[in-house]
Design an enzyme around this catalytic site. Structure first.
Site, mmCIF file in Angstrom:
data_model
loop_
_atom_site.group_PDB
_atom_site.id
_atom_site.type_symbol
_atom_site.label_atom_id
_atom_site.label_comp_id
_atom_site.label_asym_id
_atom_site.label_seq_id
_atom_site.Cartn_x
_atom_site.Cartn_y
_atom_site.Cartn_z
ATOM 1 N N LYS A 196 0.842 -1.233 0.111
ATOM 2 C CA LYS A 196 -0.865 0.250 0.183
ATOM 3 C C LYS A 196 0.920 1.121 -0.492
ATOM 4 O O LYS A 196 1.923 1.654 0.356
ATOM 5 C CB LYS A 196 -1.056 -0.133 1.175
ATOM 6 C CG LYS A 196 -1.921 -1.017 0.519
ATOM 7 C CD LYS A 196 -3.313 -1.109 2.166
ATOM 8 C CE LYS A 196 -3.568 -1.627 1.852
ATOM 9 N NZ LYS A 196 -5.554 -1.923 1.877
ATOM 10 N N ARG A 231 -3.789 -10.189 4.111
ATOM 11 C CA ARG A 231 -4.335 -10.395 2.764
ATOM 12 C C ARG A 231 -2.714 -9.451 2.431
ATOM 13 O O ARG A 231 -2.552 -8.576 2.611
ATOM 14 C CB ARG A 231 -5.547 -9.257 2.937
ATOM 15 C CG ARG A 231 -5.491 -9.182 1.545
ATOM 16 C CD ARG A 231 -7.208 -8.597 1.068
ATOM 17 N NE ARG A 231 -7.792 -8.132 -0.193
ATOM 18 C CZ ARG A 231 -7.242 -7.696 -1.255
ATOM 19 N NH1 ARG A 231 -5.935 -6.588 -0.852
ATOM 20 N NH2 ARG A 231 -7.383 -7.361 -2.085
HETATM 21 N N1 HH2 Z 1 -7.143 -3.477 0.392
HETATM 22 C C1 HH2 Z 1 -7.629 -3.989 -1.102
HETATM 23 C C2 HH2 Z 1 -9.008 -4.692 -1.533
HETATM 24 N N2 HH2 Z 1 -9.413 -5.109 -1.025
HETATM 25 N N3 HH2 Z 1 -10.091 -6.169 1.514
HETATM 26 C C3 HH2 Z 1 -9.863 -5.857 2.488
HETATM 27 N N4 HH2 Z 1 -10.634 -7.404 3.452
HETATM 28 N N5 HH2 Z 1 -8.756 -5.484 2.867
HETATM 29 C C4 HH2 Z 1 -7.332 -5.322 2.231
HETATM 30 O O1 HH2 Z 1 -6.927 -4.346 3.310
HETATM 31 C C5 HH2 Z 1 -7.541 -4.444 1.499
HETATM 32 C C6 HH2 Z 1 -9.084 -5.086 0.734
HETATM 33 C C7 HH2 Z 1 -6.655 -2.748 -1.557
HETATM 34 O O2 HH2 Z 1 -5.466 -3.804 -2.241
HETATM 35 P P1 HH2 Z 1 -4.879 -4.280 -4.077
HETATM 36 O O3 HH2 Z 1 -7.012 -5.428 -4.131
HETATM 37 O O4 HH2 Z 1 -4.183 -4.669 -4.102
HETATM 38 O O5 HH2 Z 1 -6.074 -2.874 -5.020
HETATM 39 P P2 HH2 Z 1 -6.982 -2.445 -5.662
HETATM 40 O O6 HH2 Z 1 -7.774 -1.961 -4.523
HETATM 41 O O7 HH2 Z 1 -6.784 -1.320 -6.252
HETATM 42 O O8 HH2 Z 1 -7.337 -4.108 -6.243
#
Ligand code: HH2
Length: 255
Positions: A196, A231
């Site tokens: 992040k 995660r």
């Molecule tokens: N962070 C992201 C997406 N989903 N779900 C939970 N439960 N907790 C989190 O911290 C969380 C999440 C953001 O990360 P990422 O999926 O890598 O990115 P993007 O939202 O751009 O797909």
């Protein structure tokens, strides 16, 4: 929990696994590296991201979930009931819900649910990052949502502070310091710090692909503070770190 983003625009792996075969292969690679759950998402929730149409999102995640679900537990990362329902139909058994609104879907289907804290929507959340007491406010929100979900009949409820979702770097760090308070709520705690942007800021502007050190440090910190799951994008290194602190250090294996 290994992250599998079947999206064109996720902040760290957008566009890499749009092809179903490539996505499934990456999911299985994470399983081989030690992931217990693969979290499949079809909509980026990065700050400023525009919403994705429900039919498009469903079409992206369902074939990937159907292929992975016989081999590993699958969660669906979505804010939409129609997508969650289709994902459950394809074999997902956990709804990872950054909007913290879909517990009725989980209750009706008899699957687990993750309640994550966010302010506003991904489009607006960074403008809404104002708190008097970020840990106290997130704690109160998670307690209330978990209680509603349990009352509705959800047996498996996870809570997640939503690192980066409507939070400044100072808020994220305060939440990491306060994880023990959140773990004490008594529901299993999930924490997502992987790659992040606050980690990039702390590392002098490192891009998303170059944040492994901060991702590992915060995953280890989270586990030692009581997180039951992290995660992550980098499953292999995280599993190695988890085993080291979980077994070798805590149980004295190395001595
Ligand atoms: N962070 C992201 C997406 N989903 N779900 C939970 N439960 N907790 C989190 O911290 C969380 C999440 C953001 O990360 P990422 O999926 O890598 O990115 P993007 O939202 O751009 O797909």
């Amino acid at each position: 929990m290994g992250v599998l983003n079947v999206t064109p625009d996720s902040f760290s792996d957008g566009g890499r696994y749009l092809d179903v075969d490539a996505a499934v292969a990456h999911g299985l690679r994470m399983v081989a590296e030690g992931a217990d759950i693969v979290d499949v998402g079809g909509e980026s929730t990065r700050p400023g991201a525009a919403p994705v149409d429900g039919d498009v999102e469903r079409g992206c995640v369902v074939p990937v979930i159907a292929a992975l679900a016989p081999q590993v537990r699958v969660s669906v990362d979505t804010r939409k009931a129609v997508v969650a329902e289709a994902a459950i139909g394809a074999g997902a058994t956990l709804v990872n819900d950054v909007s913290a609104t879909l517990w009725p879907v989980a209750a009706a289907a008899g699957v687990g649910w993750v309640a994550m804290h966010m302010r506003g929507t991904p489009e607006t959340m960074q403008r809404e990052a104002h708190y008097d007491d970020v840990v106290g406010e997130v704690r109160a929100f998670l307690i209330a949502r978990a209680a509603e979900a349990r009352e509705a009949g959800v047996d498996e409820v996870w809570i997640d502070p939503g690192i980066g979702f409507g939070k400044t770097r100072a808020h994220n760090l305060a939440l990491l310091r306060g994880l023990g308070t959140l773990a004490a709520i008594g529901e299993p705690l999930l924490v997502g710090t992987s790659r992040k942007s606050f980690l990039g800021e702390l590392a002098g502007g490192a891009p998303a692909d170059d944040r492994l050190e901060g991702s590992l440090a915060t995953a280890v910190w989270s586990m030692t503070q009581g997180a039951a799951m992290v995660r992550v994008h980098d499953v292999g290194p995280t599993v190695q770190a988890a085993r080291l602190i979980g077994e070798d250090v805590a149980l004295g294996e190395a001595s």
